[in-house]
Design a protein around this motif. Structure first.
Motif, PDB file in Angstrom:
ATOM      1  N   LYS A  98     -11.105  -0.800  -6.398  1.00 60.46           N
ATOM      2  CA  LYS A  98     -11.560  -1.991  -7.122  1.00 60.46           C
ATOM      3  C   LYS A  98     -13.078  -2.195  -7.067  1.00 60.46           C
ATOM      4  O   LYS A  98     -13.709  -2.384  -8.115  1.00 60.46           O
ATOM      5  N   LYS A 207      -8.582  -9.374  -7.059  1.00 54.78           N
ATOM      6  CA  LYS A 207      -7.889  -9.515  -5.776  1.00 54.78           C
ATOM      7  C   LYS A 207      -8.262  -8.357  -4.830  1.00 54.78           C
ATOM      8  O   LYS A 207      -7.439  -7.498  -4.504  1.00 54.78           O
ATOM      9  N   PRO A 208      -9.502  -8.307  -4.371  1.00 50.82           N
ATOM     10  CA  PRO A 208      -9.959  -7.200  -3.538  1.00 50.82           C
ATOM     11  C   PRO A 208      -9.231  -7.076  -2.205  1.00 50.82           C
ATOM     12  O   PRO A 208      -9.317  -6.037  -1.544  1.00 50.82           O
ATOM     13  N   GLU A 209      -8.521  -8.119  -1.803  1.00 48.62           N
ATOM     14  CA  GLU A 209      -7.772  -8.031  -0.548  1.00 48.62           C
ATOM     15  C   GLU A 209      -6.584  -7.095  -0.651  1.00 48.62           C
ATOM     16  O   GLU A 209      -5.988  -6.717   0.370  1.00 48.62           O
ATOM     17  N   MET A 210      -6.206  -6.701  -1.876  1.00 46.08           N
ATOM     18  CA  MET A 210      -5.118  -5.761  -2.079  1.00 46.08           C
ATOM     19  C   MET A 210      -5.683  -4.412  -2.499  1.00 46.08           C
ATOM     20  O   MET A 210      -6.617  -4.335  -3.301  1.00 46.08           O
ATOM     21  N   ALA A 211      -5.116  -3.340  -1.963  1.00 44.28           N
ATOM     22  CA  ALA A 211      -5.651  -2.005  -2.231  1.00 44.28           C
ATOM     23  C   ALA A 211      -5.282  -1.493  -3.613  1.00 44.28           C
ATOM     24  O   ALA A 211      -5.867  -0.531  -4.090  1.00 44.28           O
ATOM     25  N   LYS A 262       2.275  -4.732  -5.285  1.00 39.83           N
ATOM     26  CA  LYS A 262       1.340  -5.680  -5.885  1.00 39.83           C
ATOM     27  C   LYS A 262       2.059  -6.765  -6.685  1.00 39.83           C
ATOM     28  O   LYS A 262       1.470  -7.811  -6.968  1.00 39.83           O
ATOM     29  N   LYS A 357       2.718  -0.528   3.447  1.00 38.16           N
ATOM     30  CA  LYS A 357       1.466  -1.162   3.075  1.00 38.16           C
ATOM     31  C   LYS A 357       0.792  -0.331   1.992  1.00 38.16           C
ATOM     32  O   LYS A 357       0.655   0.885   2.124  1.00 38.16           O
ATOM     33  N   THR A 364      -7.315   1.504   2.649  1.00 37.35           N
ATOM     34  CA  THR A 364      -6.867   0.124   2.562  1.00 37.35           C
ATOM     35  C   THR A 364      -8.118  -0.729   2.378  1.00 37.35           C
ATOM     36  O   THR A 364      -9.242  -0.223   2.327  1.00 37.35           O
ATOM     37  N   THR A 365      -7.935  -2.013   2.271  1.00 39.43           N
ATOM     38  CA  THR A 365      -9.101  -2.884   2.066  1.00 39.43           C
ATOM     39  C   THR A 365      -9.716  -3.345   3.370  1.00 39.43           C
ATOM     40  O   THR A 365     -10.728  -4.027   3.374  1.00 39.43           O
ATOM     41  N   GLY A 366      -9.084  -2.983   4.473  1.00 41.86           N
ATOM     42  CA  GLY A 366      -9.617  -3.427   5.750  1.00 41.86           C
ATOM     43  C   GLY A 366     -10.735  -2.567   6.275  1.00 41.86           C
ATOM     44  O   GLY A 366     -11.075  -1.557   5.735  1.00 41.86           O
TER      45      GLY A 366
END
Length: 366
Positions: A98, A207-211, A262, A357, A364-366
């Motif tokens: 994203k 929604k950048p918190e989702m990959a 998603k 996940k 991932t976004t973390g």
């Protein structure tokens, strides 16, 4: 009735006429930028760039946004010195597809941006067909869905049965997406191949918190602002992109679980997608209950569903070239096999979704 409606709308969509001005057949640049968010694509990306270079109409520029590739992706591109269009590379300012997509679109110097996955293959008419469509319909559109299929080559039916089953299943989903656009109730998009008016892209709504989900969340933002009618569909088969299939069942399940994950975050604007997802889940749940409690009725239910699914999938798959070169017997075998295996696949995917996940290329976004 709903599946029949999808088939009718899809057949109408693929008949949309597209002019083909002679001047677009020349090897010259268009008003289109191609943005490629990539990670570890040293093998696939050069193939796509060569496909674009062979086009009768060239992109004005190709922007490659690299997400910390570890396989020499940018080195592989640097060795391609004879590309007939401007190629720019930049680092992903974030983590995942994203932020890379957003950065690439912000950097684009053309009014329209085409985004495709790095593992797709395209034909020589790809950019020209999109530009032809935009010349006719672009003023009324901000987002354009492109015909996308699953196949490891740009033409013809996939070779292996496992690949063909994936392709048929995905074509059925694409048929629904196209039908929804025709009804001006867009519900699904595929980030594997699409186009956006650069100034209209919703950078802050992905929604950048989702990959995963840059495609559907960008679509949702357009719907939410009351512009569902500004979503279009390019029915020209020359604009077809062919994305790579998954190599094995485990990879396929991971892909579909990622797609499904998603859906739990779909905003109100994607009510149509939620409704269809709930209907599909309910149909399969009902079928299982009937099979366990009333085997004869349950068997009749699944048989009727299989026949409907086969007829619909057949009508859509032909438009994506998934039967090209196959005999009638092989086509029938593939459709029957898909009808038998698809319910098991859907049920397994629904079961696995809460335990997986979502990731993009291992990120991932973390």
């Amino acid at each position: 009735l709903q599946v029949t409606g999808w088939a009718i709308q899809f057949q109408k969509a693929k008949q949309i006429p597209t002019d083909r001005p002679e001047e677009l057949d020349a090897s010259s640049s268009s008003n289109i930028s191609v943005v490629l968010p990539v990670r570890n694509e040293a093998t696939a990306l050069p193939k796509l760039l060569r496909d674009l270079a062979k086009g009768r109409r060239l992109p004005a520029e190709v922007i490659i946004v690299d997400d910390a590739s570890e396989d020499g992706t940018l080195d592989a591109v640097a060795k391609m010195e004879d590309l007939p269009f401007v190629t720019r590379s930049m680092d992903n300012p974030g983590r995942g597809k994203k932020p890379g997509l957003s950065a690439g679109i912000r950097a684009a110097q053309q009014p329209w941006v085409v985004q495709v996955d790095a593992d797709v293959r395209v034909g020589t008419g790809f950019i020209g067909a999109i530009e032809c469509h935009l010349r006719q319909h672009g003023e009324s559109k901000d987002m354009l869905l492109l015909p996308l299929r699953l196949a490891n080559q740009s033409k013809g039916a996939p070779q292996r049965t496992f690949e063909r089953l994936q392709s048929l299943d995905f074509a059925a989903m694409q048929g629904w997406a196209v039908a929804a656009v025709q009804r001006r109730r867009p519900a699904m998009a595929s980030g594997g191949a699409w186009a956006w008016r650069a100034e209209a892209f919703p950078h802050d709504d992905l929604k950048p918190e989702m990959a995963s989900g840059d495609d559907v969340f960008a679509l949702a933002a357009l719907i939410a602002r009351g512009d569902a009618q500004r979503v279009g569909w390019c029915g020209d088969p020359r604009a077809m992109a062919s994305a790579a299939t998954m190599p094995d069942l485990r990879s396929l399940l991971h892909q579909r679980v990622r797609w499904g994950a998603k859906s739990t975050a779909y905003p109100r604007a994607l009510a149509e997608a939620r409704r269809v997802a709930m209907v599909i889940a309910l149909v399969h749940f009902t079928g299982v209950v009937l099979l366990l409690t009333a085997p004869l009725i349950g068997s009749a239910f699944w048989a009727a569903k299989a026949l409907i699914d086969m007829a619909y999938t057949h009508s859509v798959a032909g438009a994506y070239g998934l039967f090209d070169g196959l005999g009638a017997r092989q086509r029938a075998q593939d459709l029957v096999l898909l009808a038998l295996l698809h319910p098991l696949f859907i049920i397994t995917t629904l079961f696995l979704m809460p335990f997986r996940k979502a990731q993009w290329k291992g990120r991932t976004t973390g």
